[in-house]
Design a protein around this motif. Structure first.
Motif: not given
Length: 139
Positions: A133-139, A1-13
């Protein structure tokens, strides 16, 4: 689990996801807490604002992921929850503003959007190919 995909997403997401998480937690608190109290009313206003942020931001998730996307492709089947949530927020707020006998029924649309807009749509956000899904389970 990693917050990186969410933190790298556009601000609206990011706004959409963090508002949804906060609204879910606050919704659980609202359902469990005593009704009619000042904290219930105050937290209810915060919850309505969060649900409004979620609803409005959901319109812009796809264009944020795919810049230049034509307007007709902004929406997918999951946006049915956007429409349902918008109507639920308006219905619940209308009942609150009118007061009187309808006041005791304001929880019905709010329960509906909690279940549909937060629980069901939230589960769908964890489908493969989505950021959560990327946050919870990786790629």
């Amino acid at each position: 689990m990693s917050l990186t995909p969410l933190l790298e997403a556009p601000w609206i997401i990011q706004a959409h996801a963090f508002a949804a998480f906060a609204a879910f937690i606050l919704g659980v608190v609202q359902f469990a807490a005593p009704k009619g109290t000042m904290p219930h009313k105050t937290l209810g206003v915060v919850w309505i604002v969060l649900m409004s942020v979620i609803t409005i931001s959901s319109i812009f998730v796809r264009p944020a992921l795919y810049p230049g996307l034509p307007l007709v492709k902004w929406f997918s089947w999951i946006h049915l929850f956007t429409i349902m949530t918008a109507f639920g927020v308006v219905a619940g707020v209308t009942m609150l503003v009118k007061g009187g006998p309808g006041l005791k029924y304001h929880a019905r649309p709010f329960r509906g959007i909690f279940i549909g807009g937060l629980i069901i749509a939230g589960i769908l956000a964890f489908l493969p190919g989505r950021i959560m899904h990327q946050v919870a389970f990786g790629n």
